[in-house]
Design a protein around this motif. Structure first.
Motif, PDB file in Angstrom:
ATOM      1  N   LEU A   1      15.812  11.341  15.332  1.00 29.81           N
ATOM      2  CA  LEU A   1      14.528  11.459  16.000  1.00 29.81           C
ATOM      3  C   LEU A   1      14.184  10.185  16.736  1.00 29.81           C
ATOM      4  N   ASP A   2      14.462   8.817  16.157  1.00 32.10           N
ATOM      5  CA  ASP A   2      13.939   7.655  16.305  1.00 32.10           C
ATOM      6  C   ASP A   2      15.117   7.025  17.299  1.00 32.10           C
ATOM      7  N   ASP A   3      16.166   7.721  17.359  1.00 35.93           N
ATOM      8  CA  ASP A   3      17.213   7.019  18.266  1.00 35.93           C
ATOM      9  C   ASP A   3      17.649   5.668  17.834  1.00 35.93           C
ATOM     10  N   ASN A   4      17.807   5.519  16.646  1.00 36.64           N
ATOM     11  CA  ASN A   4      18.531   4.492  15.853  1.00 36.64           C
ATOM     12  C   ASN A   4      19.573   4.845  14.848  1.00 36.64           C
ATOM     13  N   ALA A   5      19.858   3.817  14.195  1.00 36.64           N
ATOM     14  CA  ALA A   5      20.880   3.983  12.850  1.00 36.64           C
ATOM     15  C   ALA A   5      20.040   4.393  11.739  1.00 36.64           C
ATOM     16  N   VAL A   6      20.868   4.885  10.671  1.00 34.41           N
ATOM     17  CA  VAL A   6      20.475   5.136   9.268  1.00 34.41           C
ATOM     18  C   VAL A   6      20.200   3.755   8.609  1.00 34.41           C
ATOM     19  N   ALA A   7      20.762   2.588   9.192  1.00 32.41           N
ATOM     20  CA  ALA A   7      20.374   1.292   8.571  1.00 32.41           C
ATOM     21  C   ALA A   7      18.930   1.104   9.133  1.00 32.41           C
ATOM     22  N   ASP A   8      18.449   1.372  10.183  1.00 31.99           N
ATOM     23  CA  ASP A   8      17.082   1.188  10.647  1.00 31.99           C
ATOM     24  C   ASP A   8      16.097   1.967   9.935  1.00 31.99           C
ATOM     25  N   GLN A   9      16.641   3.101   9.520  1.00 28.02           N
ATOM     26  CA  GLN A   9      15.745   3.822   8.690  1.00 28.02           C
ATOM     27  C   GLN A   9      15.552   3.264   7.376  1.00 28.02           C
ATOM     28  N   LEU A  10      16.489   2.781   6.516  1.00 23.70           N
ATOM     29  CA  LEU A  10      16.419   2.100   5.557  1.00 23.70           C
ATOM     30  C   LEU A  10      15.729   0.862   5.356  1.00 23.70           C
ATOM     31  N   ARG A  11      15.929   0.026   6.374  1.00 23.07           N
ATOM     32  CA  ARG A  11      15.178  -1.110   6.445  1.00 23.07           C
ATOM     33  C   ARG A  11      13.542  -0.819   6.543  1.00 23.07           C
ATOM     34  N   ALA A  12      13.456   0.256   7.462  1.00 27.41           N
ATOM     35  CA  ALA A  12      12.015   0.619   7.541  1.00 27.41           C
ATOM     36  C   ALA A  12      11.442   1.181   6.229  1.00 27.41           C
ATOM     37  N   ALA A  13      12.317   1.952   5.417  1.00 31.42           N
ATOM     38  CA  ALA A  13      11.848   2.500   4.227  1.00 31.42           C
ATOM     39  C   ALA A  13      11.572   1.468   3.228  1.00 31.42           C
ATOM     40  N   PHE A  14      12.392   0.415   3.110  1.00 31.68           N
ATOM     41  CA  PHE A  14      12.089  -0.928   2.221  1.00 31.68           C
ATOM     42  C   PHE A  14      10.891  -1.606   2.519  1.00 31.68           C
ATOM     43  N   ASP A  15      11.005  -1.952   4.025  1.00 32.69           N
ATOM     44  CA  ASP A  15       9.716  -2.615   4.558  1.00 32.69           C
ATOM     45  C   ASP A  15       8.433  -2.002   4.050  1.00 32.69           C
ATOM     46  N   LYS A  16       8.262  -0.689   4.342  1.00 26.54           N
ATOM     47  CA  LYS A  16       6.986   0.068   4.281  1.00 26.54           C
ATOM     48  C   LYS A  16       6.832   0.128   2.751  1.00 26.54           C
ATOM     49  N   TYR A  17       7.843   0.526   1.865  1.00 29.90           N
ATOM     50  CA  TYR A  17       7.555   0.493   0.404  1.00 29.90           C
ATOM     51  C   TYR A  17       7.040  -0.854  -0.104  1.00 29.90           C
ATOM     52  N   VAL A  18       7.670  -2.120   0.119  1.00 28.42           N
ATOM     53  CA  VAL A  18       7.154  -3.407  -0.256  1.00 28.42           C
ATOM     54  C   VAL A  18       5.788  -3.486   0.097  1.00 28.42           C
ATOM     55  N   GLU A  19       5.555  -3.292   1.411  1.00 28.67           N
ATOM     56  CA  GLU A  19       4.040  -3.451   1.819  1.00 28.67           C
ATOM     57  C   GLU A  19       3.083  -2.869   1.029  1.00 28.67           C
ATOM     58  N   GLN A  20       3.257  -1.435   0.877  1.00 30.25           N
ATOM     59  CA  GLN A  20       2.524  -0.394  -0.049  1.00 30.25           C
ATOM     60  C   GLN A  20       2.436  -1.058  -1.164  1.00 30.25           C
ATOM     61  N   ARG A  21       3.370  -1.390  -1.874  1.00 26.63           N
ATOM     62  CA  ARG A  21       3.381  -1.569  -3.494  1.00 26.63           C
ATOM     63  C   ARG A  21       2.721  -3.049  -3.510  1.00 26.63           C
ATOM     64  N   MET A  22       3.016  -4.086  -2.632  1.00 23.34           N
ATOM     65  CA  MET A  22       2.361  -5.366  -3.056  1.00 23.34           C
ATOM     66  C   MET A  22       1.100  -5.393  -2.769  1.00 23.34           C
ATOM     67  N   SER A  23       0.255  -4.467  -2.098  1.00 23.74           N
ATOM     68  CA  SER A  23      -0.956  -4.526  -1.919  1.00 23.74           C
ATOM     69  C   SER A  23      -1.729  -3.667  -3.074  1.00 23.74           C
ATOM     70  N   GLU A  24      -1.181  -3.251  -3.982  1.00 25.99           N
ATOM     71  CA  GLU A  24      -1.883  -2.761  -5.225  1.00 25.99           C
ATOM     72  C   GLU A  24      -2.196  -3.959  -6.434  1.00 25.99           C
ATOM     73  N   SER A  25      -3.138  -3.785  -6.792  1.00 26.68           N
ATOM     74  CA  SER A  25      -3.796  -4.864  -7.556  1.00 26.68           C
ATOM     75  C   SER A  25      -2.668  -4.970  -8.956  1.00 26.68           C
ATOM     76  N   GLU A  26      -2.245  -3.999  -9.369  1.00 23.80           N
ATOM     77  CA  GLU A  26      -1.208  -4.228 -10.729  1.00 23.80           C
ATOM     78  C   GLU A  26      -0.167  -5.051 -10.194  1.00 23.80           C
ATOM     79  N   ILE A  27       0.358  -4.654  -8.909  1.00 25.40           N
ATOM     80  CA  ILE A  27       1.396  -5.457  -8.330  1.00 25.40           C
ATOM     81  C   ILE A  27       0.923  -7.022  -8.267  1.00 25.40           C
TER      82      ILE A  27
END
Length: 156
Positions: free
Chosen positions: A108-134
């Protein structure tokens, strides 16, 4: 059946995933799995998914047309997609369905699975790090690491 995958991520992302695993008392593999699951679910719930699929089908059809209708000598030149990512390697095992979904998102994005994984990790880290508990856990973790460093640096 699972399949091993290795992907390079930034040092910051690797460090953040490791810190999350310490704070949440899980493994790095568990944080990686949660990141991939959250990313795929988010992508599949986008309102624009149908339009993205239609655009990807159109790109695919054009590519297949070029492949099957070569006039004369084919252009065999290649284009490198160097990402400049000099980070650390993260290894994970993906189930067949997860790999198929990530592969489909890469199409869909015309890129590689590795790009999808990096995006997944980056988004997850960004979301979790903004939580007060974290955030509180990060502060405590930094304090503990500082105390450990002081103990290591002090003469006996």
């Amino acid at each position: 059946m699972t399949r091993p995958i290795a992907v390079r991520v930034s040092i910051e992302t690797q460090s953040a995933l490791e810190q999350l695993s310490k704070i949440l008392r899980t493994t790095l593999a568990e944080q990686v799995r949660l990141a991939v699951d959250a990313y795929v679910l988010d992508r599949l719930s986008r309102p624009s998914l149908d339009a993205e699929i239609k655009a990807a089908k159109s790109r695919f059809d054009r590519a297949m047309h070029v492949l099957t209708n070569v006039n004369g000598r084919p252009d065999l030149s290649t284009e490198s997609r160097a990402t400049g990512n000099t980070g650390k390697q993260v290894s994970l095992r993906l189930g067949q369905i997860a790999l198929m979904r990530l592969t489909s998102l890469a199409v869909l994005d015309d890129n590689a699975v590795a790009d999808q994984l990096r995006a997944a990790f980056d988004k997850y880290v960004e979301q979790r790090m903004s939580e007060s508990e974290i955030s509180d856990g990060m502060t405590a973790l930094r304090l503990l690491e500082g105390v450990d460093q002081l103990a290591a640096d002090s003469p006996n």
